[in-house]
Scaffold this active site. Sequence first.
Site, short mmCIF file in Angstrom:
data_model
loop_
_atom_site.label_atom_id
_atom_site.label_comp_id
_atom_site.label_asym_id
_atom_site.label_seq_id
_atom_site.Cartn_x
_atom_site.Cartn_y
_atom_site.Cartn_z
N HIS A 102 0.84 -1.19 0.00
CA HIS A 102 0.00 0.00 0.00
C HIS A 102 0.88 1.25 0.00
O HIS A 102 2.04 1.21 0.43
CB HIS A 102 -0.91 0.01 1.22
CG HIS A 102 -1.91 -1.11 1.24
ND1 HIS A 102 -3.19 -0.95 1.73
CD2 HIS A 102 -1.83 -2.41 0.85
CE1 HIS A 102 -3.86 -2.09 1.63
NE2 HIS A 102 -3.05 -2.98 1.10
N CYS A 132 -3.60 -0.17 6.69
CA CYS A 132 -2.55 0.84 6.78
C CYS A 132 -2.60 1.61 8.10
O CYS A 132 -1.56 2.00 8.64
CB CYS A 132 -2.65 1.81 5.61
SG CYS A 132 -2.11 1.06 4.06
#
Length: 294
Positions: A102, A132
């Site tokens: 990510h 995240c």
Amino acid sequence: MQARFNTIWSEITPKLQQALLPYIGNDDFPAMLTTEQVESIKRNSGFDDHALAFALLPLAAACSIPPISHFYVGAIARGESGNLYFGANMEFPGVPLQQTVHAEQSAITHAWLHGEKKLASITINYSPCGHCRQFMNELNSGTQLEVHLPDRPPLTLADYLPEAFGPRDLADAPLLLDTVNHNYQLATHDNLVQAALDAANRSHAPYSQSHAGIALQDEQGRIYTGRYAENAAFNPSLPPLQAALIFMNMSGSDCQSIKRAVLVESKNSQLSQWSATESTLTALGCTKVERHTF
């Protein structure tokens, strides 16, 4: 200028283009700006820290490799040093989606591999997913890390991750970006093995103690290293290969140009990076993959 920036360069205002060109105009631009460069760009463009980070997001997103999602995400991590680090999402066809990187992980890891000691903020063009948010909670910045999104007021990680579970719930140990040296040794005169060992010695694995590092060598002989970044919630842990691929991509090199890879890890670890590393590198076209243990 690297070709990946050409298509979005026109989106940058002429004044900012002029301020950025001495740095981004170079083919060897490492997708990061030092504090001195940042100050020069701010003086010449009239942008402040936050406006500059937002203006750089299209350039960061241009570093994305999204052959599966076709969804471009960029991130800019600002270190307490004042340096700015680009990050972008990365996907790898032929391997499970769990190997995906990510943009926030990319920017944070990019800063870590450049030796940044602590982050002050992260700026992203899309709201961070739960994965995240948990990954960021491993940082020594803690939940006070500032998170900036377009058209929204700045918030802290605590706002995005209330009642967080994190490293302090499991161990009194170093946090991600803390300086560590595990002092593992191998008898070797091989530069690539030594580079992977050095990465393992600076890896973050306080829960399993399964420290690991990797070194990749491309067709031009350039070496890119990566370190394991473990997470208190386990699943958001970032493998050493993904860290090295982040560094390789941010440096402007092709992740399908790897000629040799060396993984170094403990032979007595509770877990091993070998299987996932080998399969991902095979999918990327690397045929010379080695494992060394301490």
